[in-house]
Design a protein around this motif. Structure first.
Motif, PDB file in Angstrom:
ATOM      1  N   LEU A  62       0.956  -1.173   0.113  1.00  0.00           N
ATOM      2  CA  LEU A  62      -0.004  -0.006  -0.013  1.00  0.00           C
ATOM      3  C   LEU A  62       0.742   1.239  -0.166  1.00  0.00           C
ATOM      4  N   LYS A  63       2.135   1.243   0.170  1.00  0.00           N
ATOM      5  CA  LYS A  63       3.082   2.313   0.049  1.00  0.00           C
ATOM      6  C   LYS A  63       3.417   2.598  -1.447  1.00  0.00           C
ATOM      7  N   LYS A  64       2.556   3.735  -1.664  1.00  0.00           N
ATOM      8  CA  LYS A  64       2.931   4.342  -3.224  1.00  0.00           C
ATOM      9  C   LYS A  64       4.061   4.934  -3.430  1.00  0.00           C
ATOM     10  N   GLN A  65       4.604   4.566  -4.539  1.00  0.00           N
ATOM     11  CA  GLN A  65       6.050   5.053  -4.947  1.00  0.00           C
ATOM     12  C   GLN A  65       5.695   6.667  -5.184  1.00  0.00           C
ATOM     13  N   GLY A  68       1.883   9.906  -1.514  1.00  0.00           N
ATOM     14  CA  GLY A  68       0.555  10.099  -2.108  1.00  0.00           C
ATOM     15  C   GLY A  68      -0.244   8.674  -1.687  1.00  0.00           C
ATOM     16  N   ARG A  69      -1.558   8.735  -2.023  1.00  0.00           N
ATOM     17  CA  ARG A  69      -2.188   7.533  -1.451  1.00  0.00           C
ATOM     18  C   ARG A  69      -2.836   6.890  -2.779  1.00  0.00           C
ATOM     19  N   TYR A  70      -2.869   5.556  -2.605  1.00  0.00           N
ATOM     20  CA  TYR A  70      -3.707   4.829  -3.598  1.00  0.00           C
ATOM     21  C   TYR A  70      -5.221   5.039  -3.453  1.00  0.00           C
ATOM     22  N   VAL A  71      -5.698   5.162  -4.453  1.00  0.00           N
ATOM     23  CA  VAL A  71      -7.205   4.822  -4.624  1.00  0.00           C
ATOM     24  C   VAL A  71      -7.528   3.343  -4.645  1.00  0.00           C
ATOM     25  N   VAL A  72      -8.403   2.751  -3.783  1.00  0.00           N
ATOM     26  CA  VAL A  72      -8.790   1.649  -3.551  1.00  0.00           C
ATOM     27  C   VAL A  72     -10.372   1.204  -3.725  1.00  0.00           C
ATOM     28  N   ALA A  73     -10.708   0.184  -4.338  1.00  0.00           N
ATOM     29  CA  ALA A  73     -12.067   0.047  -4.350  1.00  0.00           C
ATOM     30  C   ALA A  73     -12.335  -1.423  -3.836  1.00  0.00           C
ATOM     31  N   THR A  74     -13.227  -1.613  -3.151  1.00  0.00           N
ATOM     32  CA  THR A  74     -13.750  -2.906  -2.694  1.00  0.00           C
ATOM     33  C   THR A  74     -14.479  -3.685  -3.792  1.00  0.00           C
ATOM     34  N   GLY A  75     -13.930  -4.822  -4.166  1.00  0.00           N
ATOM     35  CA  GLY A  75     -14.741  -5.677  -5.229  1.00  0.00           C
ATOM     36  C   GLY A  75     -15.889  -6.494  -4.614  1.00  0.00           C
ATOM     37  N   ARG A  76     -15.914  -7.643  -5.228  1.00  0.00           N
ATOM     38  CA  ARG A  76     -16.603  -8.782  -4.703  1.00  0.00           C
ATOM     39  C   ARG A  76     -16.014  -9.595  -3.486  1.00  0.00           C
ATOM     40  N   ILE A  77     -16.928  -9.541  -2.529  1.00  0.00           N
ATOM     41  CA  ILE A  77     -16.351 -10.555  -1.490  1.00  0.00           C
ATOM     42  C   ILE A  77     -17.648 -11.650  -1.377  1.00  0.00           C
ATOM     43  N   VAL A  78     -17.083 -12.680  -1.793  1.00  0.00           N
ATOM     44  CA  VAL A  78     -17.996 -13.856  -1.994  1.00  0.00           C
ATOM     45  C   VAL A  78     -18.451 -14.558  -0.553  1.00  0.00           C
ATOM     46  N   ASN A  79     -19.497 -14.736  -0.010  1.00  0.00           N
ATOM     47  CA  ASN A  79     -20.005 -15.539   1.120  1.00  0.00           C
ATOM     48  C   ASN A  79     -20.179 -16.801   0.717  1.00  0.00           C
ATOM     49  N   MET A  99      -8.025   3.169   5.746  1.00  0.00           N
ATOM     50  CA  MET A  99      -7.965   4.838   5.385  1.00  0.00           C
ATOM     51  C   MET A  99      -7.283   5.224   6.567  1.00  0.00           C
ATOM     52  N   ASN A 100      -7.539   4.650   7.740  1.00  0.00           N
ATOM     53  CA  ASN A 100      -6.823   5.525   8.975  1.00  0.00           C
ATOM     54  C   ASN A 100      -5.452   5.378   9.031  1.00  0.00           C
ATOM     55  N   SER A 101      -5.026   4.392   8.096  1.00  0.00           N
ATOM     56  CA  SER A 101      -3.501   4.307   7.984  1.00  0.00           C
ATOM     57  C   SER A 101      -2.592   5.385   7.291  1.00  0.00           C
ATOM     58  N   GLY A 102      -3.628   5.989   6.535  1.00  0.00           N
ATOM     59  CA  GLY A 102      -3.203   7.041   5.639  1.00  0.00           C
ATOM     60  C   GLY A 102      -2.652   6.698   4.469  1.00  0.00           C
ATOM     61  N   GLN A 103      -2.515   5.487   4.200  1.00  0.00           N
ATOM     62  CA  GLN A 103      -2.021   5.040   2.945  1.00  0.00           C
ATOM     63  C   GLN A 103      -3.000   4.923   1.570  1.00  0.00           C
ATOM     64  N   VAL A 104      -4.104   5.001   2.046  1.00  0.00           N
ATOM     65  CA  VAL A 104      -5.207   4.661   0.756  1.00  0.00           C
ATOM     66  C   VAL A 104      -6.453   5.633   1.234  1.00  0.00           C
TER      67      VAL A 104
ATOM     68  N   PRO B 130      -0.861  -0.113  12.794  1.00  0.00           N
ATOM     69  CA  PRO B 130      -1.554   0.289  11.591  1.00  0.00           C
ATOM     70  C   PRO B 130      -1.639   1.675  11.388  1.00  0.00           C
ATOM     71  N   ARG B 131      -0.967   2.431  12.215  1.00  0.00           N
ATOM     72  CA  ARG B 131      -0.950   3.841  12.093  1.00  0.00           C
ATOM     73  C   ARG B 131       0.447   4.411  12.048  1.00  0.00           C
ATOM     74  N   ALA B 132       0.834   5.565  11.435  1.00  0.00           N
ATOM     75  CA  ALA B 132       2.223   6.045  11.096  1.00  0.00           C
ATOM     76  C   ALA B 132       2.508   6.581  12.436  1.00  0.00           C
ATOM     77  N   GLU B 133       1.539   7.187  13.319  1.00  0.00           N
ATOM     78  CA  GLU B 133       1.891   7.986  14.430  1.00  0.00           C
ATOM     79  C   GLU B 133       2.357   7.161  15.856  1.00  0.00           C
ATOM     80  N   ALA B 134       2.267   5.926  15.610  1.00  0.00           N
ATOM     81  CA  ALA B 134       2.634   5.011  16.672  1.00  0.00           C
ATOM     82  C   ALA B 134       4.185   5.041  16.955  1.00  0.00           C
ATOM     83  N   VAL B 135       4.382   5.485  18.268  1.00  0.00           N
ATOM     84  CA  VAL B 135       5.838   5.298  18.477  1.00  0.00           C
ATOM     85  C   VAL B 135       6.353   4.302  19.532  1.00  0.00           C
TER      86      VAL B 135
END
Lengths: 201, 145
Positions: A62-65, A68-79, A99-104, B130-135
């Protein structure tokens, strides 16, 4: 007098019986000491989601070269289990953490997480009732760069005469929407063993 | 009293010598696989098990290494330990991540996870923030019910 007393006692018994029932308690969802159940419960989804998120983040997929952040879509999750599962129970946790990770950044324009209003508001382009300057222009939606898809499936096995074994597999994969290449995937297994009389669906 | 003391010392000596019969510490030949020894045989094992039960042998945390994940640059922790007991120890652990102010970062990834360590064996737990701010982190354990 006697019949009135009997009636009163009977009425009281019915009311008292309806009030008991063992008493309802709220689950301590942070430190739940409750017994495991054969079906999938929220603890299983929490565990699977946590494993998936940690694996996805630590893989570096998920670390973009260039930042910036990747745009991610959720596809089909089959049950593919015997239970009626809303797969959002798993994906909502994962999407939130990603999303909270700040990467996507997740998209609501396409995929299973589509917000119908994104498209409905675009159908108002010819409506005289709306200020056309406030309506999204053509070519403004951002296409996803990555997509997440997966499957949850279940296997029921007879362990011995009195016990059954139920295996739940959570599988997720992350693919590049442009090239179709798969950057990450993981399987998380949750196994349960219990009485044959327990129902796993 | 003297007999009891001698017995305790003998048990402690035996329990120290109850390792794997493998000559390479990296390879563990378990009970029923490796050869019995003077200190680990059908006679001493029940005594050792009883002694372990008496002293409440369990897992011991040896080290916790915190560094940055090479791929994502997020904080990760490796907690290593070993199970002193001869029996498999199943437990749960939860890692909470702390920010620079020492406050807990609320995250869905901080849930009780299952872990299992076989008897007389080392184990390692790896967790990625899961967060960058974790230290920093803190980890809690509890019995696997």
């Amino acid at each position: 007098m006697k019949s009135r007393t009997i009636l009163f006692v009977a009425l009281f018994s019915i009311v008292a019986g309806g009030c008991g029932g063992g008493g309802t308690t709220n689950i301590d969802i942070r430190n739940d000491d409750g017994k495991a159940v054969m079906a999938l419960d929220y603890r299983d989804f929490d565990q699977a989601a946590s494993e998936m998120v940690q694996s996805m983040i630590s893989s570096g997929a998920l670390k973009k070269q260039g930042g910036g952040r990747y745009v991610v879509a959720t596809g089909r999750i089959v049950n593919d289990t015997m239970q009626r599962i809303d797969t959002d129970q798993l994906m909502a946790k994962i999407e939130e953490e990603l999303m909270n990770s700040g990467q996507v950044v997740m998209t609501s324009a396409v995929g299973s997480g589509t917000d119908a209003l994104v498209h409905e508001t675009r159908e108002l382009r010819d409506s005289e009732e709306f200020d056309q300057n406030t309506i999204a222009k053509r070519g403004t939606l951002i296409a996803p760069e990555l997509s997440i898809s997966g499957k949850i499936f279940q296997r029921n096995l007879r362990y011995d005469k009195n016990k059954q074994q139920v295996e739940y597999y959570f599988q997720l994969k992350l693919s590049d929407a442009t090239s179709g290449l798969r950057y990450w995937q993981k399987e998380s297994l949750i196994g349960k063993r219990g009485s044959n009389s327990s129902v796993a669906w | 009293m003297r007999i009891l003391t001698v017995l305790c010392v003998l048990l402690m000596v035996l329990s120290v010598g109850c390792g794997s019969p493998s000559k390479d510490a990296r390879v563990n030949a378990r009970r029923g696989v490796g050869s019995d020894s003077l200190a680990n045989n059908v006679i001493t094992r029940p005594i050792r098990d009883a002694f372990e039960g008496l002293i409440g042998a369990g897992i011991v945390i040896d080290d916790a290494v915190v560094n940055r994940n090479n791929s994502s640059n997020f904080l990760q922790v490796f907690v290593s330990g070993h199970n002193k007991s001869s029996k498999t120890k199943r437990f749960r652990y939860r890692v909470e991540w702390l920010d620079a102010d020492g406050m807990v970062i609320e995250t869905k990834a901080s849930v009780w996870q299952r872990m299992s360590a076989m008897g007389k064996s080392p184990f390692q737990i790896k967790c990625v923030a899961p967060r960058a701010e974790a230290v920093n982190f803190r980890m809690d354990t509890r019995k696997w019910e």
